[in-house]
Enzyme design. Structure first.
Site, mmCIF file in Angstrom:
data_model
loop_
_atom_site.group_PDB
_atom_site.id
_atom_site.type_symbol
_atom_site.label_atom_id
_atom_site.label_comp_id
_atom_site.label_asym_id
_atom_site.label_seq_id
_atom_site.Cartn_x
_atom_site.Cartn_y
_atom_site.Cartn_z
ATOM 1 N N GLU A 1 -3.452 7.879 -4.756
ATOM 2 C CA GLU A 1 -3.388 7.060 -5.955
ATOM 3 C C GLU A 1 -4.471 7.496 -6.941
ATOM 4 O OE1 GLU A 1 -2.054 2.608 -5.871
ATOM 5 O OE2 GLU A 1 -4.250 2.686 -5.739
ATOM 6 N N HIS B 1 -1.249 0.312 -10.311
ATOM 7 C CA HIS B 1 -1.871 -0.650 -9.394
ATOM 8 C C HIS B 1 -2.326 -1.892 -10.177
ATOM 9 C CE1 HIS B 1 -3.969 -0.845 -5.244
ATOM 10 N NE2 HIS B 1 -3.720 -2.064 -5.673
ATOM 11 N N ARG C 1 0.862 -1.175 0.000
ATOM 12 C CA ARG C 1 0.000 0.000 0.000
ATOM 13 C C ARG C 1 0.902 1.231 0.000
ATOM 14 N NH1 ARG C 1 -3.254 -2.980 -1.465
ATOM 15 N NH2 ARG C 1 -5.355 -3.432 -0.647
ATOM 16 N N ASP D 1 4.002 0.296 -7.630
ATOM 17 C CA ASP D 1 2.696 -0.071 -8.186
ATOM 18 C C ASP D 1 1.572 0.563 -7.378
ATOM 19 O OD1 ASP D 1 1.176 -1.600 -10.149
ATOM 20 O OD2 ASP D 1 0.470 -2.771 -8.444
#
Length: 339
Positions: free
Chosen positions: A276, A295, A248, A271
């Protein structure tokens, strides 16, 4: 045995068709009394509550509506099977549901494979310095002197640090076993002996950050791990080391990471970020030592069917009176609120 009544809940509703192929849908219909064309995206309307009323099993997915324990229509629930990491995310009070005897299962194990594969690929590419070398090759358009590269380049007897023996972390450790790497692990819940059984050496987090050429993050996001990789720990990383984050974004202090990356001293494969996606003016978009992916490490495309098959298998087990293969303790989830 009477088939349990089940209802799908996720958002967007088309997600159900991405998760369950025709074979899985047929298996669901054989195991449970379920309308696979009906997917709840909210439970505020009278229609949705009527659908939920009397359901034995909630088959939930990402962005599923959160079910309040106080709703009369939720009082008959006996099980929640979640096509994701934590079934408790679709319950407002997991402890109350647990006290009622509601059992739960999740598809975390099914989703761990693609994340672990992504992490393995990035760890090996980072060890070989493939991405920086590709950028330099494009810039110079000339072959480098490969005999002049540092001795720590490559994946022979180099040190890789894994933070967190989560489901994904353990999968990464299994995938790393065939390689000639010195693998370090930090997880405060494990002993040195348990860590050795996973093919790694237990070390303190600061020692892992200091010693590893590649650090791969796999800890859950909890109050204790939020910002765990802070400026001090980033400063411990070796020059030329790479941080890989598929956990995360918030387990890393984003401002501190961006500041460290601006120096060019370390690289990062991200990622996940926090927020985000990153802000439009974030340096993460433009820094040459950052690989930023959307992601995508988790299941996508055909990989989603693995999750659908896992969920279907759990429904079949429940219908047969068997315990779940991958149970989730709702009482623990209520206390930890792991995400």
């Amino acid at each position: 045995m009477t088939r349990p009544r089940a209802v799908l809940a996720m958002n967007p509703p088309g997600l159900a068709r991405s998760l369950f192929d025709e074979d899985a849908l047929a298996r669901l219909r054989r195991a449970a009394d379920i309308d696979t064309d009906l997917v709840l995206t909210e439970i505020d309307s009278a229609h949705s509550r009527a659908v939920l009323d009397g359901a034995d099993v909630l088959v939930a997915g990402w962005n599923a509506p959160v079910v309040p324990a106080s709703l009369p229509c939720a009082s008959r629930l006996r099980a929640v099977v979640y096509a994701g990491g934590v079934a408790a995310t679709c319950l407002d009070d997991p402890g109350t549901f647990a006290a009622r005897g509601v059992v739960a299962a999740n598809a975390r194990a099914a989703n761990s494979g693609p994340v672990a594969e992504y992490a393995l690929a990035m760890i090996l590419l980072a060890g070989k310095r493939v991405l920086p070398a590709a950028q330099e090759y494009r810039r110079t358009r000339a072959l480098p002197d490969n005999l002049a590269v540092p001795a720590w380049t490559g994946n022979y007897r180099q040190t890789v640090g894994i933070v967190g023996a989560s489901t994904v972390g353990r999968a990464v450790l299994r995938l790393l076993r065939p390689f000639d790497l010195d693998v370090l692990l930090y997880d405060p819940t494990l002993t040195a002996e348990e860590t050795a059984g996973l093919g790694a050496r237990w070390v303190e987090l600061d020692d892992l950050m200091r010693s590893s050429q590649v650090v791969s993050l796999h800890q859950p996001l909890t109050p204790l791990t939020r910002g765990q990789i802070d400026a001090g720990r980033l400063a411990l990383m070796r020059d030329g080391a790479t941080l890989v984050n598929t956990a995360r974004g918030a387990v890393v202090d984003q401002d501190a990471l961006t500041a460290e990356l601006r120096t060019g001293r370390i690289d990062a494969v991200l990622d996940v970020t926090d927020p985000e996606p990153p802000a439009p003016d974030s340096d993460l978009w433009t820094l040459g030592n950052v690989v930023l992916t959307p992601h995508m490490a988790g299941s996508m495309g055909g990989e989603l069917h693995r999750i659908g098959d896992a969920v279907t298998s759990e429904i079949e087990r429940f219908a047969a009176g068997l315990p779940f293969a991958h149970p989730e303790d709702l009482s623990f989830s209520a206390r930890a609120r792991v995400r």
